[in-house]
Design a protein around this motif. Structure first.
Motif, mmCIF file in Angstrom:
data_model
loop_
_atom_site.group_PDB
_atom_site.id
_atom_site.type_symbol
_atom_site.label_atom_id
_atom_site.label_comp_id
_atom_site.label_asym_id
_atom_site.label_seq_id
_atom_site.Cartn_x
_atom_site.Cartn_y
_atom_site.Cartn_z
ATOM 1 N N ILE A 199 39.955 32.073 33.629
ATOM 2 C CA ILE A 199 40.660 31.978 34.975
ATOM 3 C C ILE A 199 39.454 32.602 35.449
ATOM 4 C CG2 ILE A 199 41.641 33.752 36.095
ATOM 5 C CD1 ILE A 199 44.230 32.919 33.810
ATOM 6 N N ALA A 200 38.608 33.518 35.214
ATOM 7 C CA ALA A 200 37.699 34.020 36.248
ATOM 8 C C ALA A 200 37.036 32.996 36.292
ATOM 9 C CB ALA A 200 36.895 35.138 35.658
ATOM 10 N N LEU A 233 41.955 48.404 37.308
ATOM 11 C CA LEU A 233 42.319 47.772 36.425
ATOM 12 C C LEU A 233 43.289 47.006 36.435
ATOM 13 C CD1 LEU A 233 42.177 48.909 33.496
ATOM 14 C CD2 LEU A 233 44.045 50.344 34.323
ATOM 15 N N LEU A 234 43.525 46.276 35.560
ATOM 16 C CA LEU A 234 44.498 45.545 36.463
ATOM 17 C C LEU A 234 45.609 45.102 34.245
ATOM 18 C CD1 LEU A 234 43.024 41.842 37.106
ATOM 19 C CD2 LEU A 234 43.659 43.771 38.556
ATOM 20 N N HIS A 235 45.435 46.165 33.526
ATOM 21 C CA HIS A 235 45.792 45.633 32.476
ATOM 22 C C HIS A 235 45.466 46.687 31.397
ATOM 23 C CE1 HIS A 235 48.140 44.234 28.662
ATOM 24 N NE2 HIS A 235 47.491 44.500 28.332
ATOM 25 N N ALA A 236 46.096 47.793 30.760
ATOM 26 C CA ALA A 236 45.824 48.424 29.864
ATOM 27 C C ALA A 236 46.918 48.838 28.501
ATOM 28 C CB ALA A 236 45.344 50.075 30.351
ATOM 29 N N PHE A 294 38.604 37.372 44.132
ATOM 30 C CA PHE A 294 39.931 39.011 42.798
ATOM 31 C C PHE A 294 41.307 38.252 43.408
ATOM 32 C CE2 PHE A 294 35.863 41.467 42.509
ATOM 33 C CZ PHE A 294 35.656 41.138 41.424
ATOM 34 N N ALA A 295 41.572 37.582 44.478
ATOM 35 C CA ALA A 295 42.739 37.356 45.191
ATOM 36 C C ALA A 295 43.246 35.864 44.274
ATOM 37 C CB ALA A 295 42.832 37.521 46.182
ATOM 38 N N LYS A 296 42.718 35.260 43.989
ATOM 39 C CA LYS A 296 43.077 34.191 43.467
ATOM 40 C C LYS A 296 43.348 35.325 41.974
ATOM 41 C CE LYS A 296 41.879 31.215 46.384
ATOM 42 N NZ LYS A 296 40.881 29.876 46.898
ATOM 43 N N VAL A 297 42.303 35.411 41.114
ATOM 44 C CA VAL A 297 42.334 35.583 39.389
ATOM 45 C C VAL A 297 43.260 36.329 39.616
ATOM 46 C CG1 VAL A 297 41.281 37.447 38.218
ATOM 47 C CG2 VAL A 297 39.903 35.737 39.530
ATOM 48 N N ILE A 298 43.833 37.476 40.294
ATOM 49 C CA ILE A 298 44.970 38.396 39.860
ATOM 50 C C ILE A 298 46.299 37.305 40.237
ATOM 51 C CG2 ILE A 298 46.152 39.947 40.750
ATOM 52 C CD1 ILE A 298 43.638 41.353 41.500
ATOM 53 N N VAL A 299 46.358 36.585 41.265
ATOM 54 C CA VAL A 299 48.033 35.843 40.486
ATOM 55 C C VAL A 299 47.722 34.691 39.819
ATOM 56 C CG1 VAL A 299 49.104 33.586 42.110
ATOM 57 C CG2 VAL A 299 47.611 35.766 43.644
ATOM 58 N N GLU A 300 45.976 34.091 39.363
ATOM 59 C CA GLU A 300 46.428 33.225 38.298
ATOM 60 C C GLU A 300 46.976 33.675 36.634
ATOM 61 O OE1 GLU A 300 45.873 30.093 37.403
ATOM 62 O OE2 GLU A 300 45.978 30.192 39.585
ATOM 63 N N LEU A 301 46.051 35.424 36.610
ATOM 64 C CA LEU A 301 46.935 36.950 36.178
ATOM 65 C C LEU A 301 48.536 36.988 35.150
ATOM 66 C CD1 LEU A 301 43.758 38.727 35.579
ATOM 67 C CD2 LEU A 301 43.878 37.304 34.128
ATOM 68 N N ARG A 302 48.571 36.844 36.629
ATOM 69 C CA ARG A 302 50.163 37.184 36.880
ATOM 70 C C ARG A 302 50.577 35.997 36.643
ATOM 71 N NH1 ARG A 302 49.635 41.169 41.765
ATOM 72 N NH2 ARG A 302 49.485 42.623 41.135
ATOM 73 N N LYS A 303 50.700 35.220 36.665
ATOM 74 C CA LYS A 303 51.741 33.916 36.119
ATOM 75 C C LYS A 303 51.282 33.418 34.395
ATOM 76 C CE LYS A 303 50.386 31.207 40.268
ATOM 77 N NZ LYS A 303 50.098 30.056 41.091
ATOM 78 N N THR A 304 50.101 33.261 34.930
ATOM 79 C CA THR A 304 49.868 33.602 32.817
ATOM 80 C C THR A 304 50.462 34.218 31.742
ATOM 81 O OG1 THR A 304 47.623 32.002 33.237
ATOM 82 C CG2 THR A 304 47.794 32.879 31.623
ATOM 83 N N TYR A 305 50.223 35.938 32.247
ATOM 84 C CA TYR A 305 50.883 36.536 31.667
ATOM 85 C C TYR A 305 51.431 38.087 32.282
ATOM 86 C CZ TYR A 305 46.313 35.750 29.422
ATOM 87 O OH TYR A 305 45.344 34.898 29.010
ATOM 88 N N PRO A 306 52.875 36.858 32.543
ATOM 89 C CA PRO A 306 53.874 37.696 33.556
ATOM 90 C C PRO A 306 54.253 38.993 32.670
ATOM 91 C CG PRO A 306 54.667 36.108 32.816
ATOM 92 C CD PRO A 306 53.491 35.650 31.688
ATOM 93 N N GLY A 307 54.179 40.253 33.724
ATOM 94 C CA GLY A 307 54.583 41.411 33.091
ATOM 95 C C GLY A 307 53.809 42.263 33.292
ATOM 96 N N HIS A 308 52.715 41.733 32.690
ATOM 97 C CA HIS A 308 51.215 42.132 32.026
ATOM 98 C C HIS A 308 50.016 43.258 32.619
ATOM 99 C CE1 HIS A 308 53.406 41.584 27.586
ATOM 100 N NE2 HIS A 308 53.110 40.771 28.275
#
Length: 195
Positions: free
Chosen positions: A16-17, A66-69, A29-43
């Motif tokens: 993704i990065a 921090l995006l996920h922990a 970073f804005a695009k990475v966050i969108v992609e991570l939310r699509k790929t890992y919903p709820g996390h």
């Protein structure tokens, strides 16, 4: 830890990065966050919980978002607006960084030469490994950690507690880590059908 199922993989986060390597880091970073939310919903933490927080550790200073922990994984955005360097820390976790912009230099323990990495490169810091690290100003990356994540906090917070004594940064760091842990607990309970 060996039998645990993980939400993320270093390859998945790096893929993704890498799509946004070489772009303006804020845009990437804005695009990475969108992609991570699509790929890992709820996390991935919601926008209102995202906050850039200083990190002082090993003699270097950077900033993280921090995006996920959880107890065994984290995903964050990391970088620096100034030249900085120092000790990497030695963890009970594997950490991988994919560079979006800038350069990252790493000098591995037991060697006499360093290696320079550029946008699109992914650097893996193995569990138990220690290196010297150096970032040029404007270096920004996406970081994924897997292992016993609380073991990383001692190093990550030591300079904040004992050197800078920046207790507001300590509060911000602990608050966002707690928010990430609560989100992950909620996701786990939802997936288990409890909520």
């Amino acid at each position: 830890m060996l039998n645990k199922q993980y939400v993320f993989s270093k390859e998945g986060v790096a893929k993704i990065a890498k799509q946004y390597a070489g772009q303006d880091h804020d845009h990437a970073f804005a695009k990475v966050i969108v992609e991570l939310r699509k790929t890992y919903p709820g996390h991935i933490l919601p926008d209102e919980d995202l906050q850039w927080v200083f990190v002082n550790a090993g003699g270097w200073m950077g900033s993280m978002c921090l995006l996920h922990a959880s107890l065994t994984e984290y995903v964050l955005l990391f970088g620096t607006a100034v030249d900085t360097g120092g000790h990497s820390g030695r963890y009970w976790a594997e950490i991988s960084d994919t560079i979006i912009s800038g350069t990252f230099r790493q000098w591995k323990e037991g060697t006499t030469k360093s290696e320079l990495f550029y946008p699109g490169d992914t650097i893996v810091h193995a569990a138990g490994e220690a290196t010297s690290v150096q970032w040029s100003s404007g270096t920004w990356m996406v970081e994924y950690g897997r292992g016993f994540i609380p073991s990383t906090l001692g190093f990550a917070l030591a300079d904040t507690i004992f050197s800078t004594q920046d207790f507001l940064t300590l509060f911000y760091t602990m608050r966002v880590y707690l928010k990430g842990m609560l989100l992950e607990a909620n996701s786990f309970l939802t997936e288990a059908g409890i909520f």
